[in-house]
Scaffold this motif. Structure first.
Motif, mmCIF file in Angstrom:
data_model
loop_
_atom_site.group_PDB
_atom_site.id
_atom_site.type_symbol
_atom_site.label_atom_id
_atom_site.label_comp_id
_atom_site.label_asym_id
_atom_site.label_seq_id
_atom_site.Cartn_x
_atom_site.Cartn_y
_atom_site.Cartn_z
ATOM 1 N N ARG A 185 27.455 20.284 30.263
ATOM 2 C CA ARG A 185 25.817 20.348 30.068
ATOM 3 C C ARG A 185 25.990 21.715 30.526
ATOM 4 O O ARG A 185 24.551 22.116 29.997
ATOM 5 N N ARG A 191 28.733 22.206 25.796
ATOM 6 C CA ARG A 191 27.770 21.072 26.013
ATOM 7 C C ARG A 191 27.580 20.561 24.589
ATOM 8 O O ARG A 191 26.910 19.452 24.485
ATOM 9 N N GLN A 271 20.908 15.809 34.058
ATOM 10 C CA GLN A 271 21.594 16.213 32.126
ATOM 11 C C GLN A 271 22.458 14.808 32.578
ATOM 12 O O GLN A 271 23.634 15.122 31.852
#
Length: 330
Positions: A185, A191, A271
């Motif tokens: 992430r 990501r 996340q």
């Protein structure tokens, strides 16, 4: 990780379950998620046992060295709950504290609702308590997969995703672990990858990101251990959990409006894609779990919270286990 963990087997709810055990005292059951095993709790077992608890981490139905029944319907939520009840009985105990991650959180929450006499406190990791929805999952899939695949819907056809994952088990697991972890992430390119929703012209395994080097929380030996476990069990049993989502909804109308009354801890990574996917359940957690002791998001951590941040998770779990309300419940 201690070499003194005892590997044992028990017959519970009609299947032979493998579990790891360590320590003495009140029973704490650690329930893993997908695609994992007892080994995902390797950092917690010794720490909790050292605090005066009997810690048991099973391979759940369809995983690792536990049986892999052939009937897809045998992986419904009532059987998964029954497995934990049967395991507690097989261990000679009457009650336990539950901790569950990912799918293990769902099973732990349902077990707490159905057997509050046995499961007196619980810690939920990654997946918040999900009250029974008014709309069955099949209807949700129909309306949310028009433009992209949704991974839970993609898992429904028998054999499809298993064939993909089993082409290269170690590589598939690496992609899943890395893609859902905090490191990906924070990567400028990776990501953009993600398997919660992915393009219609992609396979599930094509939606995964693969790192140049292993993330810090996952050693080559760790990955080899997980890969060996899935080489033995295959992925079919673990995917059958997802194939019962609609059946679980149909089996549990009596849980409409049910709230968890036990002392409960919730921990997730900031996340973690699950938190974004289940934002409403996370935001309303205090309303659905009146005795929520703490709700924690660990910065920069992803989905595999107890592996990515073992020291912080251990500290939170031990604080919870020492809570007067939990001490009284156990």
């Amino acid at each position: 990780m201690s070499a003194s963990f005892a590997h044992r087997y028990a017959y519970a709810n009609g299947i032979r379950m493998h579990y790891v055990e360590h320590g003495e005292g009140p029973l704490v059951l650690l329930c893993h998620g997908w695609p994992e095993s007892w080994y995902s709790w390797r950092h917690q077992i010794e720490a909790i046992a050292a605090a005066g608890f009997r810690v048991v981490a099973p391979d759940q139905r369809g995983y690792g060295d536990t049986e892999v029944p052939l009937d897809t319907a045998s992986y419904d939520i009532l059987n998964l709950t029954g497995d934990l009840v049967g395991l507690v009985h097989a261990l000679g105990e009457k009650r336990a504290i539950l901790a569950g991650h990912d799918w293990g959180s769902i099973v732990a929450a349902t077990s707490a609702l159905l057997r509050p006499d046995m499961f007196r406190a619980l810690a939920l990791l990654s997946v918040p308590y999900l009250p029974r929805s008014r709309v069955r999952p099949a209807a949700y899939f129909q309306t949310h997969t028009l433009e992209k695949h949704f991974y839970q819907d993609y898992f429904q056809p028998p054999g499809r995703v298993e064939r993909e994952l089993e082409e290269d088990i170690r590589q598939s697991l690496l992609g899943i672990y890395y893609t859902a972890g905090g490191e990906s992430r924070r990567h400028p390119e990776h990501r953009r990858k993600g398997f919660i929703g992915f393009e219609k012209n992609q396979r599930f395994v094509d939606s995964l990101a693969y790192p140049d080097t292993l993330p810090g929380w996952l050693s080559a030996a760790d990955l080899d251990t997980f890969a060996a476990q899935f080489a033995k069990s295959g992925f079919r049993g673990s995917i059958d959990w997802y194939r019962n989502l609609d059946r679980n909804w149909a089996l549990t109308p009596f849980l409409d409006g049910a709230r968890i009354q036990q002392p409960t801890l919730f921990v997730a990574g900031e996340q973690d894609g699950v938190i974004h996917m289940m934002a409403k359940a996370y935001e309303q957690l205090q309303d659905q779990v009146p005795r929520l002791t703490k709700k924690v998001l660990l910065p920069e951590a992803g989905h595999w919270i107890q592996q990515e941040r073992p020291e912080e998770v251990n500290a939170l779990l031990l604080e919870f286990l020492r809570d007067p309300a939990v001490r009284e419940a156990r």
